[in-house]
Design a protein around this motif. Structure first.
Motif, short mmCIF file in Angstrom:
data_model
loop_
_atom_site.label_atom_id
_atom_site.label_comp_id
_atom_site.label_asym_id
_atom_site.label_seq_id
_atom_site.Cartn_x
_atom_site.Cartn_y
_atom_site.Cartn_z
N THR A 1 0.81 -1.21 0.00
CA THR A 1 0.00 0.00 0.00
C THR A 1 0.85 1.26 0.00
O THR A 1 0.61 2.19 -0.78
CB THR A 1 -0.94 0.01 1.22
OG1 THR A 1 -1.91 -1.04 1.07
CG2 THR A 1 -1.66 1.34 1.36
N ASP A 2 1.84 1.33 0.86
CA ASP A 2 2.68 2.53 0.94
C ASP A 2 3.39 2.80 -0.38
O ASP A 2 3.52 3.95 -0.80
CB ASP A 2 3.70 2.39 2.07
CG ASP A 2 3.08 2.49 3.45
OD1 ASP A 2 1.91 2.94 3.54
OD2 ASP A 2 3.74 2.11 4.43
N LEU A 3 3.86 1.75 -1.02
CA LEU A 3 4.54 1.91 -2.30
C LEU A 3 3.60 2.50 -3.35
O LEU A 3 3.97 3.42 -4.09
CB LEU A 3 5.09 0.57 -2.77
CG LEU A 3 5.80 0.56 -4.13
CD1 LEU A 3 6.99 1.50 -4.13
CD2 LEU A 3 6.24 -0.85 -4.48
N LEU A 4 2.38 1.99 -3.41
CA LEU A 4 1.41 2.48 -4.39
C LEU A 4 1.03 3.93 -4.11
O LEU A 4 0.85 4.73 -5.03
CB LEU A 4 0.17 1.60 -4.39
CG LEU A 4 0.38 0.19 -4.97
CD1 LEU A 4 -0.84 -0.69 -4.69
CD2 LEU A 4 0.65 0.26 -6.46
N LEU A 5 0.94 4.29 -2.83
CA LEU A 5 0.65 5.68 -2.49
C LEU A 5 1.79 6.59 -2.92
O LEU A 5 1.56 7.71 -3.40
CB LEU A 5 0.38 5.81 -0.99
CG LEU A 5 -0.90 5.13 -0.47
CD1 LEU A 5 -0.96 5.19 1.05
CD2 LEU A 5 -2.14 5.78 -1.08
N LYS A 6 3.02 6.12 -2.77
CA LYS A 6 4.17 6.92 -3.21
C LYS A 6 4.19 7.09 -4.71
O LYS A 6 4.67 8.10 -5.23
CB LYS A 6 5.47 6.26 -2.72
CG LYS A 6 5.69 6.39 -1.23
CD LYS A 6 6.99 5.71 -0.80
CE LYS A 6 7.20 5.81 0.70
NZ LYS A 6 8.44 5.10 1.13
N LEU A 7 3.68 6.09 -5.43
CA LEU A 7 3.62 6.20 -6.89
C LEU A 7 2.55 7.18 -7.35
O LEU A 7 2.56 7.61 -8.50
CB LEU A 7 3.35 4.82 -7.52
CG LEU A 7 4.49 3.82 -7.49
CD1 LEU A 7 4.03 2.49 -8.06
CD2 LEU A 7 5.70 4.34 -8.27
N GLY A 8 1.62 7.50 -6.45
CA GLY A 8 0.62 8.50 -6.78
C GLY A 8 -0.82 8.06 -6.66
O GLY A 8 -1.74 8.83 -6.96
N ALA A 9 -1.06 6.80 -6.24
CA ALA A 9 -2.44 6.36 -6.04
C ALA A 9 -3.10 7.17 -4.92
O ALA A 9 -2.47 7.43 -3.90
CB ALA A 9 -2.48 4.88 -5.71
N GLN A 10 -4.35 7.54 -5.12
CA GLN A 10 -5.09 8.29 -4.09
C GLN A 10 -5.70 7.36 -3.06
O GLN A 10 -5.84 7.71 -1.90
CB GLN A 10 -6.19 9.12 -4.76
CG GLN A 10 -5.67 10.23 -5.64
CD GLN A 10 -4.97 11.31 -4.85
OE1 GLN A 10 -5.51 11.83 -3.88
NE2 GLN A 10 -3.75 11.66 -5.26
N ARG A 11 -6.10 6.17 -3.51
CA ARG A 11 -6.61 5.19 -2.57
C ARG A 11 -6.38 3.78 -3.13
O ARG A 11 -6.16 3.61 -4.33
CB ARG A 11 -8.08 5.42 -2.23
CG ARG A 11 -9.07 5.30 -3.37
CD ARG A 11 -10.45 5.77 -2.90
NE ARG A 11 -11.46 5.63 -3.94
CZ ARG A 11 -12.31 4.60 -4.02
NH1 ARG A 11 -12.27 3.62 -3.12
NH2 ARG A 11 -13.22 4.53 -4.98
N ILE A 12 -6.45 2.80 -2.24
CA ILE A 12 -6.17 1.41 -2.57
C ILE A 12 -7.40 0.58 -2.26
O ILE A 12 -8.01 0.75 -1.19
CB ILE A 12 -4.98 0.87 -1.76
CG1 ILE A 12 -3.81 1.86 -1.73
CG2 ILE A 12 -4.54 -0.49 -2.32
CD1 ILE A 12 -3.19 2.17 -3.04
N ILE A 13 -7.78 -0.31 -3.18
CA ILE A 13 -8.89 -1.22 -2.93
C ILE A 13 -8.45 -2.65 -3.24
O ILE A 13 -7.43 -2.87 -3.91
CB ILE A 13 -10.15 -0.86 -3.75
CG1 ILE A 13 -9.86 -0.94 -5.25
CG2 ILE A 13 -10.65 0.53 -3.37
CD1 ILE A 13 -11.10 -0.68 -6.12
N GLY A 14 -9.22 -3.62 -2.76
CA GLY A 14 -8.87 -5.01 -2.97
C GLY A 14 -9.43 -5.56 -4.27
O GLY A 14 -10.32 -4.98 -4.90
#
Length: 335
Positions: free
Chosen positions: A190-203
């Motif tokens: 999750t943290d990696l995806l947020l650093k890439l620029g994702a605003q939110r993460i879903i399953g």
């Protein structure tokens, strides 16, 4: 012609036994026909390469075979005026690594029409951090843009977001100010995806609806799907009016359980993304974007790690088991 030997990863099969992969020493005379010989500095590992290492009949046409659907390096021999010895170049797509031997070799020989001058703003490592995965992701983003989806239209969802195509798509969309929703079954990233620029993460379960509803509530202005199957059908049923869904993968299935209602009631566009046969004009345009206005190579660096030829086999098994993430760069050397 030089008789010096160089290492390559070769897939073979004896009779009806399982395919095997092993590092062999080849000479230039053993390479397939072509106009340009390239000294390979980097290749990368993609899902198609993992299948090729198992001699999957839908990927590999004949054995023996050298996988690797992309590479970056420099010209060491040329029979055409367009390329000279020392030119920095890259190869992605066409039959490279499938119908013809690919980049898991210290030297490759290919037709000149397959060779792209490597932009001077990209090192060979950066070019392969993108590789076929980045080229595919950029085509997806390009299709969304050209469908008229502006950042203010709403969220853009990306499936398989920790994979090569997905992670690069997240970074590209974020750079272009889209609001990105990343889909993953690996919450530890999750943290990696947020650093890439994702605003939110879903399953994954959030985009895998198995109901018989012909349409689902509108959620996305656009989507980049690397999965296929029911996930792609779910995205199409839940994309907003005049949205665009790009499709470039099938790890979740090669069928599409769907009615025509998303297309005729919401005007949703399904845009298929093919990297192998992309014409040269659009191909050059995509590489110009990736090396210029869309350059996210620096942001992608935490996703990349290098392996040598003798480490490819274990990485292939991890990829087929869904345990890899990011970009795996292959150097044609033996540790």
């Amino acid at each position: 012609m030089t008789t010096e030997k160089f290492p390559a990863l070769v897939v073979r099969r004896e009779g009806k036994s399982e395919a095997t992969i092993a590092i062999e020493q080849l000479s230039r005379s053993e390479l397939p026909p072509g106009d340009v010989v390239i000294e390979v500095e980097y290749s990368s590992l993609n899902y198609k390469d993992a299948l090729a290492c198992h001699a999957h009949p839908g990927v590999v046409r004949q054995l023996p075979h050298v996988p690797g659907i992309d590479c970056a390096g420099k010209v060491i021999e040329s029979e055409v005026e367009e390329f000279s010895v020392g030119d920095p170049v890259l190869v992605t797509g066409y039959n490279f690594g499938s119908g013809a031997w690919g980049g898991y070799s210290a030297e490759v020989r290919v037709p000149a029409s397959w060779v792209v001058p490597r932009p001077e703003t990209l090192s060979p490592r950066e070019a392969m951090i993108y590789g076929t995965a980045g080229f595919t992701a950029a085509q997806c983003v390009h299709a969304i843009q050209h469908h008229g989806i502006e950042p203010d239209r709403g969220e853009v969802v990306v499936t398989g977001a920790t994979g090569g195509v997905g992670s690069i798509a997240v970074a590209l969309l974020a750079k272009l100010d889209y609001t990105v929703v990343a889909v993953t079954g690996k919450p530890e990233y999750t943290d990696l995806l947020l650093k890439l620029g994702a605003q939110r993460i879903i399953g994954r379960e959030d985009v895998d609806d198995h109901s018989d509803k012909q349409l689902l509530p509108s959620q996305w202005s656009a989507a980049v799907d690397t999965v296929g199957g029911n996930t792609l059908a779910t995205l199409l049923r839940s994309t907003a009016y005049r949205g665009c869904v790009t499709a470039c993968g099938l790890v979740g299935g090669d069928t599409l359980p769907l009615t025509v209602y998303p297309f005729i009631l919401r005007g949703v566009t399904l845009s298929g993304i093919d990297s192998a046969k992309c014409p040269r004009g659009p191909r050059m345009e995509i590489w110009d974007l990736l090396s210029g206005a869309w350059n996210v190579a620096e942001q992608l660096e935490p996703l990349a790690r290098e392996v040598s030829l003798n480490q490819v086999s274990s990485e292939v098994e991890a990829m087929l088991a869904g345990k890899n993430h990011g970009r795996i760069l292959v150097r044609p050397v033996v540790d």
